[in-house]
Design a protein around this motif. Structure first.
Motif, PDB file in Angstrom:
ATOM      1  N   UNK A  20     -19.544   1.597  -9.010  1.00  0.00           N
ATOM      2  CA  UNK A  20     -19.515   2.498 -10.163  1.00  0.00           C
ATOM      3  C   UNK A  20     -18.153   2.407 -10.840  1.00  0.00           C
ATOM      4  N   UNK A  21     -18.155   2.562 -12.164  1.00  0.00           N
ATOM      5  CA  UNK A  21     -16.906   2.439 -12.920  1.00  0.00           C
ATOM      6  C   UNK A  21     -15.872   3.466 -12.458  1.00  0.00           C
ATOM      7  N   UNK A  22     -16.350   4.614 -11.954  1.00  0.00           N
ATOM      8  CA  UNK A  22     -15.395   5.649 -11.539  1.00  0.00           C
ATOM      9  C   UNK A  22     -15.183   5.664 -10.021  1.00  0.00           C
ATOM     10  N   UNK A  23     -15.518   4.564  -9.360  1.00  0.00           N
ATOM     11  CA  UNK A  23     -15.277   4.486  -7.910  1.00  0.00           C
ATOM     12  C   UNK A  23     -13.780   4.634  -7.651  1.00  0.00           C
ATOM     13  N   UNK A  24     -13.407   5.300  -6.543  1.00  0.00           N
ATOM     14  CA  UNK A  24     -11.977   5.477  -6.266  1.00  0.00           C
ATOM     15  C   UNK A  24     -11.288   4.131  -6.018  1.00  0.00           C
ATOM     16  N   UNK A  25     -10.000   4.064  -6.312  1.00  0.00           N
ATOM     17  CA  UNK A  25      -9.232   2.839  -6.087  1.00  0.00           C
ATOM     18  C   UNK A  25      -9.312   2.444  -4.611  1.00  0.00           C
ATOM     19  N   UNK A  26      -9.138   3.413  -3.741  1.00  0.00           N
ATOM     20  CA  UNK A  26      -9.270   3.171  -2.301  1.00  0.00           C
ATOM     21  C   UNK A  26     -10.432   4.011  -1.795  1.00  0.00           C
ATOM     22  N   UNK A  27     -11.513   3.328  -1.382  1.00  0.00           N
ATOM     23  CA  UNK A  27     -12.726   4.062  -1.011  1.00  0.00           C
ATOM     24  C   UNK A  27     -12.527   4.874   0.258  1.00  0.00           C
ATOM     25  N   UNK A  28     -11.670   4.396   1.144  1.00  0.00           N
ATOM     26  CA  UNK A  28     -11.350   5.125   2.377  1.00  0.00           C
ATOM     27  C   UNK A  28      -9.832   5.281   2.409  1.00  0.00           C
ATOM     28  N   UNK A  29      -9.382   6.346   3.047  1.00  0.00           N
ATOM     29  CA  UNK A  29      -7.928   6.546   3.133  1.00  0.00           C
ATOM     30  C   UNK A  29      -7.235   5.366   3.800  1.00  0.00           C
ATOM     31  N   UNK A  30      -7.899   4.784   4.808  1.00  0.00           N
ATOM     32  CA  UNK A  30      -7.235   3.694   5.526  1.00  0.00           C
ATOM     33  C   UNK A  30      -7.107   2.425   4.677  1.00  0.00           C
ATOM     34  N   UNK A  31      -7.897   2.307   3.622  1.00  0.00           N
ATOM     35  CA  UNK A  31      -7.752   1.132   2.741  1.00  0.00           C
ATOM     36  C   UNK A  31      -6.360   1.114   2.098  1.00  0.00           C
ATOM     37  N   UNK A  32      -5.983   2.233   1.511  1.00  0.00           N
ATOM     38  CA  UNK A  32      -4.659   2.321   0.889  1.00  0.00           C
ATOM     39  C   UNK A  32      -3.549   2.150   1.919  1.00  0.00           C
ATOM     40  N   UNK A  33      -3.781   2.723   3.097  1.00  0.00           N
ATOM     41  CA  UNK A  33      -2.796   2.627   4.180  1.00  0.00           C
ATOM     42  C   UNK A  33      -2.619   1.157   4.599  1.00  0.00           C
ATOM     43  N   UNK A  34      -3.748   0.437   4.676  1.00  0.00           N
ATOM     44  CA  UNK A  34      -3.697  -0.972   5.090  1.00  0.00           C
ATOM     45  C   UNK A  34      -2.944  -1.804   4.049  1.00  0.00           C
ATOM     46  N   UNK A  35      -3.212  -1.548   2.777  1.00  0.00           N
ATOM     47  CA  UNK A  35      -2.511  -2.272   1.722  1.00  0.00           C
ATOM     48  C   UNK A  35      -1.015  -1.979   1.795  1.00  0.00           C
ATOM     49  N   UNK A  36      -0.677  -0.690   1.924  1.00  0.00           N
ATOM     50  CA  UNK A  36       0.741  -0.298   1.938  1.00  0.00           C
ATOM     51  C   UNK A  36       1.450  -0.847   3.171  1.00  0.00           C
ATOM     52  N   UNK A  37       0.783  -0.818   4.320  1.00  0.00           N
ATOM     53  CA  UNK A  37       1.388  -1.356   5.553  1.00  0.00           C
ATOM     54  C   UNK A  37       1.644  -2.857   5.430  1.00  0.00           C
ATOM     55  N   UNK A  38       0.699  -3.545   4.800  1.00  0.00           N
ATOM     56  CA  UNK A  38       0.863  -4.994   4.616  1.00  0.00           C
ATOM     57  C   UNK A  38       2.065  -5.283   3.717  1.00  0.00           C
ATOM     58  N   UNK A  39       2.185  -4.533   2.618  1.00  0.00           N
ATOM     59  CA  UNK A  39       3.317  -4.757   1.715  1.00  0.00           C
ATOM     60  C   UNK A  39       4.633  -4.377   2.402  1.00  0.00           C
ATOM     61  N   UNK A  40       4.616  -3.273   3.149  1.00  0.00           N
ATOM     62  CA  UNK A  40       5.843  -2.839   3.829  1.00  0.00           C
ATOM     63  C   UNK A  40       6.235  -3.825   4.930  1.00  0.00           C
ATOM     64  N   UNK A  41       5.259  -4.402   5.608  1.00  0.00           N
ATOM     65  CA  UNK A  41       5.562  -5.410   6.637  1.00  0.00           C
ATOM     66  C   UNK A  41       6.159  -6.663   5.999  1.00  0.00           C
ATOM     67  N   UNK A  42       5.592  -7.061   4.863  1.00  0.00           N
ATOM     68  CA  UNK A  42       6.113  -8.244   4.164  1.00  0.00           C
ATOM     69  C   UNK A  42       7.553  -8.011   3.705  1.00  0.00           C
ATOM     70  N   UNK A  43       7.869  -6.747   3.396  1.00  0.00           N
ATOM     71  CA  UNK A  43       9.223  -6.426   2.917  1.00  0.00           C
ATOM     72  C   UNK A  43      10.282  -6.641   3.997  1.00  0.00           C
TER      73      UNK A  43
END
Lengths: 227, 212
Positions: A20-43
């Motif tokens: 759906x066009x209005x689907x949340x950016x991160x469907x589950x809380x852990x999705x955003x967490x996984x993205x952020x952890x990956x970027x923070x690990x790369x840093x």
């Protein structure tokens, strides 16, 4: 020679399930967490973007296929953290164990730096003295076999479906870091990068329409002149 | 072959030491890294906030609306998107090298990344699930018209399709066609018509009902 991620043109996946066009950016809380952890690990600075792409690509095919997108990210980041010696498998076995401050802790991404790091990005263009062989309008042929020439089974960005095909250079992008080397600690080895257009009828047994084209960004090492 | 040990194909990868449930797996890794001072959970909150609330397709829509309204801007955008987008303060991770491709009555452009899920984050934000799906990655290059049909899009007969497979660090933004009946709309009103999918090339921009 291909890996499971190299799926362009594959049959059997069924229809695209459009969210759906209005689907949340991160469907589950852990999705955003996984993205952020990956970027923070790369840093922490122990690997580059090519290394991290390759870490996801070389997940076992059965894992790659059953993992959702962010599961692939977290698996790739975890594997790299262990392979680069930041963590040990024992650390992963005992998440709740007390642990001393890590020697890389000074590199940890702080909240104050996040916006600056994300907006700075990581440009891939570099100056280089490799002679530019092609210009828009030139006919080129891609390598007959897609695959890394430095590390067998290594990272490459020539998809199998476009191997051995003749196309036309439509754009010169400048000189960019070469992933086939960069992913494996073999230097950045920048070289000319081009957008190359292929007729759909030259790529597929059955093309939907003879006038259609697929355009790929390809490094000079993937190309040779075509008559 | 040099560096053969740089990519061990071990089916028992390190990640299998973490709990199998994805939410627990992410939680465990965050705990491990936080306890060692390698990750600051507040920094993770900040990253999530930026991509959830600040960077998204509204950025791309602003670019499209301006291109529809200002021919000189559009010409500059198609010629050198990097310079133009930086002037609009649109730049950053996964958008360091931008190219804008224009849809016309003759040519429809659409964007995919068959090898992973490369996507122009500064203009469109984090990609939707469909863009990252195996079905889209596998099929968009071979049967783009059938994929468009999955989105409910049928092109005018005679339109040629160009599919851009994002195999390098160049990121593509589709400039959709401006719908008829929007001549009187200002940039803000135009931007409100521009959907995310239209800037990936899997949707067309419809005319607003009131304007037709």
């Amino acid at each position: 020679m291909s890996r499971v991620h190299d799926m362009g043109g594959r049959f059997g996946d069924g229809p695209v399930e459009v969210d759906a066009a209005d689907a949340p950016v991160f469907k589950e809380d852990w999705h955003g967490r996984a993205l952020a952890l990956t970027l923070a690990s790369a840093a922490l600075g122990k690997w580059n973007i090519d290394t991290s792409r390759h870490a996801r690509e070389r997940l076992a095919p059965q894992d790659y296929s059953r993992f959702s997108y962010y599961e692939k990210w977290i698996a790739g980041a975890t594997d790299l953290l262990v392979e680069t010696g930041v963590l040990t498998p024992e650390d992963l076995d005992t998440p709740e164990a007390e642990a001393p401050r890590h020697e890389l802790a000074d590199r940890a991404l702080t909240p104050e730096r996040v916006a600056r790091v994300l907006s700075a990005g990581g440009p891939a263009d570099r100056t280089c003295d490799v002679v530019k062989m092609f210009k828009p309008g030139d006919k080129v042929r891609t390598l007959a076999k897609a695959g890394n020439r430095f590390v067998d089974g290594g990272h490459t960005r020539l998809p199998s479906y476009a191997a051995g095909a003749v196309g036309e250079v439509v754009r010169f992008h400048g000189t960019h870091v070469f992933p086939d080397r960069s992913a494996h600690g073999l230097g950045e080895a920048p070289e000319p990068l081009y957008a190359v257009a292929f007729a759909a009828s030259d790529l597929w047994v059955v093309a939907e329409d003879d006038g259609d084209e697929v355009i790929l960004d390809l490094w000079q090492s993937y190309l040779e002149p075509a008559p | 072959m040099a560096h053969d040990d740089a990519h061990p194909d071990d089916p028992h990868h390190a990640h299998s030491h973490l709990p199998p449930d994805p939410a627990l797996r992410v939680k465990a890794l965050e705990t491990i890294l936080t306890r060692r001072g390698l990750v600051d959970p507040a920094a993770l909150d900040e990253i999530i906030d930026i991509y959830q609330n600040k960077i998204g397709p509204q950025n791309g829509a602003r670019v499209v609306a301006k291109a529809w309204s200002d021919p000189a801007f559009k010409a500059a955008l198609l010629e050198d998107a990097d310079t133009v987008l930086r002037e609009m303060d649109i730049y950053g991770r996964q958008g360091e090298h931008m190219v804008v491709v224009e849809n016309t009555p003759e040519t429809h452009n659409m964007v995919v990344c068959t090898l992973c899920s490369c996507y122009p984050w500064p203009v469109l934000g984090i990609p939707p699930a469909w863009y990252k799906s195996d079905a889209y990655r596998a099929r968009a290059v071979r049967e783009p018209r059938k994929v468009l049909a999955d989105f409910g899009v049928t092109l005018v007969e005679g339109t040629k399709v160009r599919v851009w497979d994002s195999t390098a660090e160049v990121r593509y933004l589709v400039l959709p066609m401006r719908p008829a009946g929007t001549e009187d709309l200002d940039e803000d009103a135009l931007a409100a018509l521009v959907s995310r999918d239209s800037m990936v090339g899997t949707a067309l921009v419809a005319a607003p009902e009131a304007a037709t």
